[in-house]
Design a protein around this motif. Sequence first.
Motif, PDB file in Angstrom:
ATOM      1  N   ALA A 268       0.862  -1.104  -0.233  1.00  0.00           N
ATOM      2  CA  ALA A 268      -0.095   0.040   0.035  1.00  0.00           C
ATOM      3  C   ALA A 268       0.847   1.241  -0.236  1.00  0.00           C
ATOM      4  O   ALA A 268       0.645   2.445   0.644  1.00  0.00           O
ATOM      5  N   GLY A 269       1.932   1.194  -0.922  1.00  0.00           N
ATOM      6  CA  GLY A 269       2.767   2.298  -0.907  1.00  0.00           C
ATOM      7  C   GLY A 269       3.966   2.394  -0.087  1.00  0.00           C
ATOM      8  O   GLY A 269       5.042   2.949  -0.480  1.00  0.00           O
ATOM      9  N   ARG A 308       4.625   2.656  -9.670  1.00  0.00           N
ATOM     10  CA  ARG A 308       3.855   2.997 -10.954  1.00  0.00           C
ATOM     11  C   ARG A 308       3.046   1.695 -11.279  1.00  0.00           C
ATOM     12  O   ARG A 308       1.761   1.771 -11.573  1.00  0.00           O
ATOM     13  N   LEU A 309       3.740   0.783 -11.378  1.00  0.00           N
ATOM     14  CA  LEU A 309       3.225  -0.878 -11.907  1.00  0.00           C
ATOM     15  C   LEU A 309       2.169  -1.117 -10.780  1.00  0.00           C
ATOM     16  O   LEU A 309       1.033  -1.604 -11.320  1.00  0.00           O
ATOM     17  N   ALA A 310       2.296  -0.916  -9.506  1.00  0.00           N
ATOM     18  CA  ALA A 310       1.152  -1.356  -8.655  1.00  0.00           C
ATOM     19  C   ALA A 310       0.116  -0.505  -8.644  1.00  0.00           C
ATOM     20  O   ALA A 310      -1.048  -0.912  -8.689  1.00  0.00           O
ATOM     21  N   ARG A 311       0.202   1.001  -9.075  1.00  0.00           N
ATOM     22  CA  ARG A 311      -0.851   1.786  -9.309  1.00  0.00           C
ATOM     23  C   ARG A 311      -1.541   1.233 -10.492  1.00  0.00           C
ATOM     24  O   ARG A 311      -2.766   1.296 -10.570  1.00  0.00           O
ATOM     25  N   ASP A 312      -1.038   1.027 -11.544  1.00  0.00           N
ATOM     26  CA  ASP A 312      -1.514   0.851 -12.935  1.00  0.00           C
ATOM     27  C   ASP A 312      -2.290  -0.518 -12.564  1.00  0.00           C
ATOM     28  O   ASP A 312      -3.348  -0.844 -13.234  1.00  0.00           O
ATOM     29  N   TRP A 313      -1.952  -1.641 -11.794  1.00  0.00           N
ATOM     30  CA  TRP A 313      -2.370  -2.995 -11.740  1.00  0.00           C
ATOM     31  C   TRP A 313      -3.521  -3.055 -10.561  1.00  0.00           C
ATOM     32  O   TRP A 313      -4.118  -4.014 -10.260  1.00  0.00           O
ATOM     33  N   GLY A 314      -3.648  -1.820  -9.992  1.00  0.00           N
ATOM     34  CA  GLY A 314      -4.462  -1.747  -8.420  1.00  0.00           C
ATOM     35  C   GLY A 314      -3.989  -2.959  -7.608  1.00  0.00           C
ATOM     36  O   GLY A 314      -4.862  -3.280  -6.670  1.00  0.00           O
ATOM     37  N   LEU A 315      -2.794  -3.043  -7.236  1.00  0.00           N
ATOM     38  CA  LEU A 315      -2.437  -3.921  -6.313  1.00  0.00           C
ATOM     39  C   LEU A 315      -2.059  -3.052  -4.936  1.00  0.00           C
ATOM     40  O   LEU A 315      -1.530  -2.010  -4.906  1.00  0.00           O
ATOM     41  N   ALA A 316      -2.698  -3.825  -3.828  1.00  0.00           N
ATOM     42  CA  ALA A 316      -2.299  -3.137  -2.691  1.00  0.00           C
ATOM     43  C   ALA A 316      -1.038  -3.907  -2.130  1.00  0.00           C
ATOM     44  O   ALA A 316      -0.502  -3.427  -0.988  1.00  0.00           O
ATOM     45  N   PHE A 317      -0.851  -5.211  -2.517  1.00  0.00           N
ATOM     46  CA  PHE A 317       0.396  -5.846  -2.085  1.00  0.00           C
ATOM     47  C   PHE A 317       1.051  -6.701  -3.243  1.00  0.00           C
ATOM     48  O   PHE A 317       0.116  -7.064  -4.140  1.00  0.00           O
ATOM     49  N   GLY A 318       2.128  -6.758  -3.402  1.00  0.00           N
ATOM     50  CA  GLY A 318       2.798  -7.529  -4.347  1.00  0.00           C
ATOM     51  C   GLY A 318       4.343  -7.697  -4.042  1.00  0.00           C
ATOM     52  O   GLY A 318       4.987  -6.799  -3.541  1.00  0.00           O
ATOM     53  N   ALA A 319       4.916  -8.969  -4.389  1.00  0.00           N
ATOM     54  CA  ALA A 319       6.163  -9.105  -4.404  1.00  0.00           C
ATOM     55  C   ALA A 319       6.645  -9.025  -5.803  1.00  0.00           C
ATOM     56  O   ALA A 319       6.572  -9.961  -6.630  1.00  0.00           O
ATOM     57  N   MET A 359      -0.134  -1.945   7.600  1.00  0.00           N
ATOM     58  CA  MET A 359      -1.025  -1.774   6.410  1.00  0.00           C
ATOM     59  C   MET A 359      -2.360  -2.176   6.841  1.00  0.00           C
ATOM     60  O   MET A 359      -3.347  -1.496   6.669  1.00  0.00           O
ATOM     61  N   VAL A 360      -2.455  -3.286   7.131  1.00  0.00           N
ATOM     62  CA  VAL A 360      -3.716  -3.984   7.579  1.00  0.00           C
ATOM     63  C   VAL A 360      -4.444  -3.282   8.747  1.00  0.00           C
ATOM     64  O   VAL A 360      -5.553  -2.975   8.745  1.00  0.00           O
ATOM     65  N   ARG A 361      -3.679  -2.774   9.649  1.00  0.00           N
ATOM     66  CA  ARG A 361      -4.285  -2.077  10.887  1.00  0.00           C
ATOM     67  C   ARG A 361      -4.619  -0.823  10.384  1.00  0.00           C
ATOM     68  O   ARG A 361      -5.858  -0.451  10.664  1.00  0.00           O
TER      69      ARG A 361
END
Length: 390
Positions: A268-269, A308-319, A359-361
């Motif tokens: 989430a950023g 940029r890629l997380a925003r484009d793909w709507g990801l809140a979490f990614g490895a 993030m989850v909190r």
Amino acid sequence: MLGPDAVFPHSASGRPRGGHPVTLDLRSSSPHAVRWLPPDDPVPGAPRVVLADRAARGEFAALQAALHRLGVPTVRLDAAHAAAPPAGRDGGPRGRHDSLGLTITLDGGSPDSGLLTMDGRRFRPSVVWARGPMPREIPGAPGPAGPLISADSWAALVGQLAVLAPAALPGPRAGRLAQLAGAAAAGVRTPRTIVTTDPAAAAALPGDRLVVKVLDEHFVETAPGRLVGLLPEIVDRDALVRRPPPGFPMIVQEYVEHDLELRVYYLAGDLRAFAVAKPAPDALWRDPAGVSVRATPVPPRAAAAVRRLARDWGLAFGAFDLLLAAGDVVFLEVNADGDWRWFEARAGTRAVTAAAASMVRALHLNAPRAAAPPPIGGVLDFLLLGTEAM
């Protein structure tokens, strides 16, 4: 990593052979389908975080413990044991032999709409985080198709619980072709790639060495809890073009000479990264002792590409798996269900677990609440987490 209990094929010399399947054991000895923290239920109907995964993977056990220290109520669902007898409030089995009791109220005209009753407890999901792969089948279901129907129904439920919660993780899971196309469209360098059923087509790619990987997930579940995978490998171009067709489409990429390989976790950023040095692409599974992992700051260009890629793909979490090559950032792939505890253990840190809990909190506290105002966050999160932030 999907789990520590891997069975590797070996050659006559006793060394692992590249290009051959590996088997991972994700069966769990735990009899409990759900774990509640806190174990009591002081405010029925209050918001609670839902974590769904296989108990054999360690990420959500560590995350649940961290969230408990932050005062966030959670329920952890073991997707592989959803049909097992539910546990009582003391943590032991109730002795019933039916599946986990679950009811969802979807009545727009009722104040109870959106409430979830699980194992006799009523709550309103604030955050739902579901990690794959979901079970292929659930043993013990009646009928010839029962195990598959049961597993499919539980997987569908877990996947759709997000409609009850204001926040859902990780976000859309784009396939590898969509990832490569999206990264290229965003101006991020990617390896030159072909997808083909004919290895001879690899002659069109440059270089003497090529990377071969499957198009979809590396692992498939051939029996409950047993996952068999074909892992990425580096192959000499001449040897690859002489291979017989595999009978399915595969990804073939140029091998990119690089200065550094990075595993970057996007939360989430927030970003947490590890520098990874390994002798082969599949060494994490076949030769983990030969893999070096250290925590590292994220280079600015890599951080910009990931965000940029997380925003484009709507990801809140990614490895994210990246290479740094002569100053360029090279995108390989992103796993929306990527494990992190193995990397943390090798690097001697719990930074990803702490960032995930924070993030989850934050998402949980931003959900509509019927209880008292939330406590102050920020630095307090890490003080409550203690060693989780180390």
